[in-house]
Design a protein around this motif. Structure first.
Motif, PDB file in Angstrom:
ATOM      1  N   THR A  83       0.879  -1.268  -0.094  1.00 63.84           N
ATOM      2  CA  THR A  83       0.181   0.095  -0.020  1.00 63.84           C
ATOM      3  C   THR A  83       0.899   1.186   0.098  1.00 63.84           C
ATOM      4  O   THR A  83       0.587   2.293  -0.629  1.00 63.84           O
ATOM      5  CB  THR A  83      -1.042   0.051   1.154  1.00 63.84           C
ATOM      6  N   GLY A  84       1.825   1.357   0.697  1.00 70.76           N
ATOM      7  CA  GLY A  84       2.549   2.543   0.617  1.00 70.76           C
ATOM      8  C   GLY A  84       2.007   3.607   1.466  1.00 70.76           C
ATOM      9  O   GLY A  84       1.525   3.449   2.404  1.00 70.76           O
ATOM     10  N   ALA A  85       2.045   4.670   1.022  1.00 73.20           N
ATOM     11  CA  ALA A  85       1.312   5.989   1.583  1.00 73.20           C
ATOM     12  C   ALA A  85      -0.325   5.925   1.362  1.00 73.20           C
ATOM     13  O   ALA A  85      -0.952   6.550   1.888  1.00 73.20           O
ATOM     14  CB  ALA A  85       1.784   7.207   1.056  1.00 73.20           C
ATOM     15  N   SER A  86      -0.688   4.994   0.346  1.00 75.92           N
ATOM     16  CA  SER A  86      -2.086   4.990   0.120  1.00 75.92           C
ATOM     17  C   SER A  86      -2.812   4.092   0.919  1.00 75.92           C
ATOM     18  O   SER A  86      -3.334   3.168   0.277  1.00 75.92           O
ATOM     19  CB  SER A  86      -2.365   4.836  -1.582  1.00 75.92           C
ATOM     20  N   VAL A  87      -2.806   4.135   2.170  1.00 77.52           N
ATOM     21  CA  VAL A  87      -3.387   2.961   2.975  1.00 77.52           C
ATOM     22  C   VAL A  87      -5.106   3.177   2.835  1.00 77.52           C
ATOM     23  O   VAL A  87      -5.592   2.086   2.691  1.00 77.52           O
ATOM     24  CB  VAL A  87      -3.182   3.092   4.377  1.00 77.52           C
ATOM     25  N   TRP A  88      -5.474   4.353   3.276  1.00 80.04           N
ATOM     26  CA  TRP A  88      -7.026   4.651   2.866  1.00 80.04           C
ATOM     27  C   TRP A  88      -7.678   4.273   1.726  1.00 80.04           C
ATOM     28  O   TRP A  88      -8.649   3.694   1.712  1.00 80.04           O
ATOM     29  CB  TRP A  88      -7.363   5.952   3.532  1.00 80.04           C
ATOM     30  N   PRO A  89      -6.967   4.786   0.587  1.00 85.75           N
ATOM     31  CA  PRO A  89      -7.743   4.188  -0.746  1.00 85.75           C
ATOM     32  C   PRO A  89      -7.810   2.851  -0.754  1.00 85.75           C
ATOM     33  O   PRO A  89      -8.526   2.191  -1.405  1.00 85.75           O
ATOM     34  CB  PRO A  89      -6.506   5.021  -1.943  1.00 85.75           C
ATOM     35  N   MET A  90      -6.600   1.946  -0.501  1.00 89.73           N
ATOM     36  CA  MET A  90      -6.521   0.558  -0.337  1.00 89.73           C
ATOM     37  C   MET A  90      -7.486   0.076   0.413  1.00 89.73           C
ATOM     38  O   MET A  90      -8.400  -0.916  -0.063  1.00 89.73           O
ATOM     39  CB  MET A  90      -5.179   0.015  -0.230  1.00 89.73           C
ATOM     40  N   ARG A  91      -7.919   0.608   1.464  1.00 86.20           N
ATOM     41  CA  ARG A  91      -8.790   0.030   2.475  1.00 86.20           C
ATOM     42  C   ARG A  91     -10.134   0.207   1.932  1.00 86.20           C
ATOM     43  O   ARG A  91     -10.962  -0.570   2.062  1.00 86.20           O
ATOM     44  CB  ARG A  91      -8.645   0.756   3.735  1.00 86.20           C
ATOM     45  N   VAL A  92     -10.531   1.498   1.244  1.00 83.15           N
ATOM     46  CA  VAL A  92     -11.754   1.584   0.690  1.00 83.15           C
ATOM     47  C   VAL A  92     -12.134   0.599  -0.533  1.00 83.15           C
ATOM     48  O   VAL A  92     -13.026   0.293  -0.562  1.00 83.15           O
ATOM     49  CB  VAL A  92     -11.992   3.139   0.218  1.00 83.15           C
ATOM     50  N   PHE A  93     -10.748   0.301  -1.461  1.00 83.76           N
ATOM     51  CA  PHE A  93     -11.117  -0.585  -2.247  1.00 83.76           C
ATOM     52  C   PHE A  93     -11.500  -1.854  -2.034  1.00 83.76           C
ATOM     53  O   PHE A  93     -12.094  -2.497  -2.487  1.00 83.76           O
ATOM     54  CB  PHE A  93      -9.582  -0.512  -3.197  1.00 83.76           C
ATOM     55  N   ILE A  94     -10.820  -2.531  -0.916  1.00 84.60           N
ATOM     56  CA  ILE A  94     -11.123  -3.776  -0.394  1.00 84.60           C
ATOM     57  C   ILE A  94     -12.299  -3.880   0.323  1.00 84.60           C
ATOM     58  O   ILE A  94     -13.264  -4.799   0.082  1.00 84.60           O
ATOM     59  CB  ILE A  94      -9.961  -4.135   1.039  1.00 84.60           C
ATOM     60  N   LEU A  95     -12.889  -2.829   1.052  1.00 86.97           N
ATOM     61  CA  LEU A  95     -14.100  -2.897   1.556  1.00 86.97           C
ATOM     62  C   LEU A  95     -15.077  -2.864   0.446  1.00 86.97           C
ATOM     63  O   LEU A  95     -16.224  -3.585   0.759  1.00 86.97           O
ATOM     64  CB  LEU A  95     -14.214  -1.642   2.438  1.00 86.97           C
ATOM     65  N   PHE A  96     -15.057  -2.045  -0.455  1.00 85.75           N
ATOM     66  CA  PHE A  96     -15.908  -1.937  -1.619  1.00 85.75           C
ATOM     67  C   PHE A  96     -16.008  -3.239  -2.321  1.00 85.75           C
ATOM     68  O   PHE A  96     -17.265  -3.936  -2.610  1.00 85.75           O
ATOM     69  CB  PHE A  96     -15.682  -0.920  -2.438  1.00 85.75           C
ATOM     70  N   TRP A  97     -15.018  -3.989  -2.790  1.00 90.07           N
ATOM     71  CA  TRP A  97     -15.146  -5.285  -3.327  1.00 90.07           C
ATOM     72  C   TRP A  97     -15.603  -6.100  -2.418  1.00 90.07           C
ATOM     73  O   TRP A  97     -16.310  -7.200  -2.736  1.00 90.07           O
ATOM     74  CB  TRP A  97     -13.807  -5.581  -4.130  1.00 90.07           C
ATOM     75  N   ALA A  98     -15.367  -5.979  -0.964  1.00 85.29           N
ATOM     76  CA  ALA A  98     -15.801  -7.217  -0.117  1.00 85.29           C
ATOM     77  C   ALA A  98     -17.353  -7.034   0.143  1.00 85.29           C
ATOM     78  O   ALA A  98     -17.913  -8.188   0.341  1.00 85.29           O
ATOM     79  CB  ALA A  98     -15.205  -6.926   1.290  1.00 85.29           C
ATOM     80  N   PHE A  99     -17.801  -5.867  -0.049  1.00 88.97           N
ATOM     81  CA  PHE A  99     -19.375  -5.565  -0.164  1.00 88.97           C
ATOM     82  C   PHE A  99     -19.870  -6.138  -1.020  1.00 88.97           C
ATOM     83  O   PHE A  99     -20.975  -6.876  -1.135  1.00 88.97           O
ATOM     84  CB  PHE A  99     -19.463  -4.116  -0.026  1.00 88.97           C
ATOM     85  N   VAL A 100     -19.328  -5.995  -2.329  1.00 89.36           N
ATOM     86  CA  VAL A 100     -19.933  -6.526  -3.630  1.00 89.36           C
ATOM     87  C   VAL A 100     -20.019  -8.197  -3.633  1.00 89.36           C
ATOM     88  O   VAL A 100     -20.797  -8.578  -3.891  1.00 89.36           O
ATOM     89  CB  VAL A 100     -19.078  -5.988  -4.860  1.00 89.36           C
ATOM     90  N   ALA A 101     -18.688  -8.814  -3.221  1.00 89.28           N
ATOM     91  CA  ALA A 101     -18.777 -10.112  -2.948  1.00 89.28           C
ATOM     92  C   ALA A 101     -19.537 -10.623  -1.843  1.00 89.28           C
ATOM     93  O   ALA A 101     -20.390 -11.496  -2.283  1.00 89.28           O
ATOM     94  CB  ALA A 101     -17.400 -10.397  -2.407  1.00 89.28           C
ATOM     95  N   SER A 102     -19.800  -9.962  -1.040  1.00 89.14           N
ATOM     96  CA  SER A 102     -20.887 -10.352   0.086  1.00 89.14           C
ATOM     97  C   SER A 102     -22.309 -10.358  -0.430  1.00 89.14           C
ATOM     98  O   SER A 102     -22.945 -11.250  -0.282  1.00 89.14           O
ATOM     99  CB  SER A 102     -20.730  -9.572   1.342  1.00 89.14           C
TER     100      SER A 102
END
Length: 708
Positions: A620-639
């Motif tokens: 992730t480097g410095a882009s921690v929050w964008p990656m977390r949002v990315f993961i949460l979004f796709w986790a929601f879609v998968a769920s």
């Protein structure tokens, strides 16, 4: 006596297939015209010279089948010996080939799919045949038939697995064909009956006595299919997953195994071997015991919805009564008294099936007398229903319920022996088949001189007629084998062969475990559960873990893979006839008729999970929050996708396409109606269906023009 040809050559030309037997040059040649499929017999010596593209040697003709656009001949191209019965070789089908009648094939998606189903069925099915002995019938029924009649006419229609695809040949035999209107017995040697199931022949010893142990399971061709798509009875009274299992002991099978004879004196009537026909005591002795299994004989189904435990549907017992009468009329006519051993659970979802079975038996027998026996484990250890009188046909039914799971809970599988003890009196009366093979007969394979007959049968079932059923059947077989060995004088009364010869007992257990696996695989797609008990004599933790693996595999196969398997059974066995189907919709037989949006949800779920994994393992480097949002979004879609799939499971089960099940159609329509009412998905689904209706019409018109 007319027996099938052991060697057949196929001459392939542009206008016909010609079948001849090199070892029988005077026999008629079988000609099948191309592309019509007309059958005729011709004098082989009078065949006109013609251009032959190739000559192929085959082991036999399995049959001929018509698909949507063409007819095909199915030939057995390779068979391997499975062993000898009474000196007669039995073969296992190893490979087959399909010969099209059209010289130039028409490429058609549905035809290609039907051919793929046919090849899958031929490849996966364990099939056996013999050129000289009728393996479709038990030895007891064989003894009742005229050995001089053609082999296929003696075959048991239930277990003549390729009977449907042999229909053209049998019709030609009985009525003749174009230019040959009379019956045509000359085709008899080309008709080869095949069984589907298990056939193990093991020459061995019990202590110092040589013998051959044989286990044969014949699967019925009626109501054939897979676990959740074939349950209960059909309108003709045929039960799903119906199998007849015959355990045979052959003593002094000199012609087949090369083993020495059994030294004895007297005769089998007195329980000792020897006899007047062979003073040296080497006459061949046949001892056979038959059991059956079959689905609970009512109208019922289990409806797949992607839940681990499917929903059970049971129609009124009164509606199934005519079918049950037809079923048990046949069973009583063939086997005599039927002891109906029911092993389903008395509580939970299976209780409804148990109650329906008992209501059916009560409706059939006269003045039924019920008796319930309890113990410290359960309030209903046994539940029996016996007729009050024995005057009517169905008073030969004897119902015995045994709470298998409760009694054997906690790996206490030895308690299953309680059922055998409960059936002791019935088994004593039932007896088994005993005969002496008379090699002096003019018929190949000899003639059986009957000394004793089996007078009844035990019909066992659980929910699937697989795991619990096989355990009980193996226990009954072991009990009867003890009795056989005592009667012939190689085991002391009160002893058990399992204690006297551990090597023989090991062979016995493994034959029955192999039988369980084959029967289970043909129905559920996996091997059987509880085979550790059958193989080792005890329930183990390793066996329990293996059962867990089997359960998960069954879930996946039965929900996502069994639709084509059921279609393959329906096609091969004649439950679906492509030639009589609606040709206007032929191009839509295998089309996925679900809206594209519904079809896409599993792919969305898969890609969403992939993106979640990529996000979790990415730097992730410095882009921690964008990656977390990315993961949460796709986790929601998968769920959401997984929730939608399992909430509407009827839309994602791989259903049979050729013969849609009524409960599947009803469930699908209910589920799709629910989706249409969804505020988000409903408008999208409805919009697609309007477009799909137009596409269906255009495809149907195009398919009709192509066929014309």
């Amino acid at each position: 006596m007319t027996l099938p040809f052991r060697d057949i050559n196929v001459q392939v030309s542009s206008d016909s297939y010609i079948f001849t037997s090199p070892s029988s040059p005077n026999a008629a040649a079988l000609c099948i015209d191309r592309p019509t499929g007309d059958i005729r017999l011709t004098d082989a010596s009078l065949l006109p010279g013609r251009r032959v593209s190739r000559v192929t040697s085959i082991a036999g003709i399995l049959g001929m089948i018509r698909l949507s656009l063409d007819k095909y001949i199915i030939a057995i191209t390779k068979a391997e010996p499975a062993g000898r019965l009474k000196g007669q070789m039995v073969y296992k089908v190893i490979s087959t080939d399909i010969f099209p009648l059209r010289e130039r094939q028409i490429r058609d998606p549905d035809e290609d799919k039907l051919l793929a189903l046919l090849r899958a069925q031929l490849k996966t099915g364990p099939m056996y045949f013999s050129y000289s002995i009728d393996i479709t019938n038990s030895f007891q029924r064989q003894a009742q038939h005229d050995p001089a009649s053609p082999l296929w006419t003696r075959a048991d229609d239930r277990f003549f697995w390729n009977r449907f695809i042999q229909s053209d040949f049998i019709d030609f035999r009985t009525r003749g064909g174009r230019g040959q209107p009379a019956p045509q017995p000359g085709i008899d040697p080309y008709i080869l009956p095949v069984i589907f199931g298990v056939l193990e022949i093991r020459p061995t010893h019990f202590k110092s006595t040589p013998l051959t142990l044989v286990l044969i399971t014949r699967r019925s061709r009626h109501r054939g299919g897979t676990r959740y798509f074939s349950r209960g009875l059909d309108d003709e009274g045929h039960a799903s997953n119906y199998n007849e299992t015959e355990q045979v002991v052959v003593l002094n099978d000199n012609s087949g195994s090369g083993m020495g004879g059994f030294a004895g004196s007297g005769d089998m009537q007195s329980g000792k071997l020897g006899g007047s026909s062979a003073s040296d005591g080497k006459e061949t002795q046949i001892l056979s015991y038959v059991q059956t299994r079959g689905s609970v004989p009512v109208y019922w189904a289990e409806v797949n919805t992607l839940k681990y435990i499917p929903r059970i549907q049971i129609r009124a017992v009164e509606a199934a009564l005519p079918a049950a009468r037809a079923h048990f009329e046949e069973q009583i006519r063939i086997y005599g008294d039927n002891y109906l051993v029911n092993l389903v659970n008395q509580k939970g979802r299976e209780a409804r099936v148990k109650q329906a079975y008992e209501q059916m038996v009560e409706a059939l027998v006269t003045a039924p007398k019920e008796r319930t026996q309890a113990d410290q484990f359960t309030e209903e250890k046994f539940h029996t229903i016996e007729p009050g009188t024995a005057k009517e046909l169905f008073d030969r039914l004897h119902y015995v319920y045994f709470d298998f799971h409760t009694e054997t809970k906690g790996l206490q599988m030895h308690r299953a022996q309680l059922l055998v003890d409960r059936l002791q009196d019935a088994l004593d009366k039932q007896q088994y088949f005993r005969a002496v093979d008379m090699p002096g007969s003019s018929h190949e394979g000899g003639r059986l001189e009957v000394r004793n007959t089996q007078t009844s049968v035990v019909r066992t079932n659980c929910m699937d007629c697989l795991d619990r059923t096989n355990v009980v059947q193996s226990l009954l077989a072991r009990h009867m084998l003890d009795r056989m060995f005592v009667d012939v004088g190689i085991l002391a009364r009160g002893s058990h062969f399992s204690d006297e010869d551990t090597k023989f007992y090991f062979l016995f257990r493994n034959m029955w475990a192999d039988n369980a696996d084959v029967v289970s695989k043909s129905y559920s797609g996996t091997g059987a559960m509880k085979t550790d008990l059958t193989r080792t004599g005890a329930r183990t933790k390793a066996g329990a873990l293996q059962d867990l693996n089997v359960a998960v595999t069954r879930y996946c196969r039965n929900n996502f893979l069994d639709g084509p398997r059921q279609d393959a059974f329906d096609l091969f066995l004649g439950a679906y006839a492509p030639a009589t189907a609606n040709i206007g919709s032929s191009s839509l037989i295998f089309a996925d008729r679900r809206p594209v949006l519904i079809q896409s949800v599993p792919y969305v779920a898969a890609f969403s999970l992939l993106f979640v994994l990529l996000g979790l393992f990415s730097r992730t480097g410095a882009s921690v929050w964008p990656m977390r949002v990315f993961i949460l979004f796709w986790a929601f879609v998968a769920s959401w996708s997984l929730w939608f799939i399992f909430s509407n499971g009827m839309l994602y089960v791989n259903w049979p396409k050729l013969n849609p099940r009524p409960w599947a159609t009803e469930g699908y329509n209910e589920t799709i109606s629910k989706v249409r009412k969804n505020k988000i998905m409903g408008p999208l689904v409805a919009r697609h269906e309007r477009g799909l209706s137009t596409a269906r019409y255009l495809n149907a018109e195009e398919g009709k023009k192509r066929i014309e």
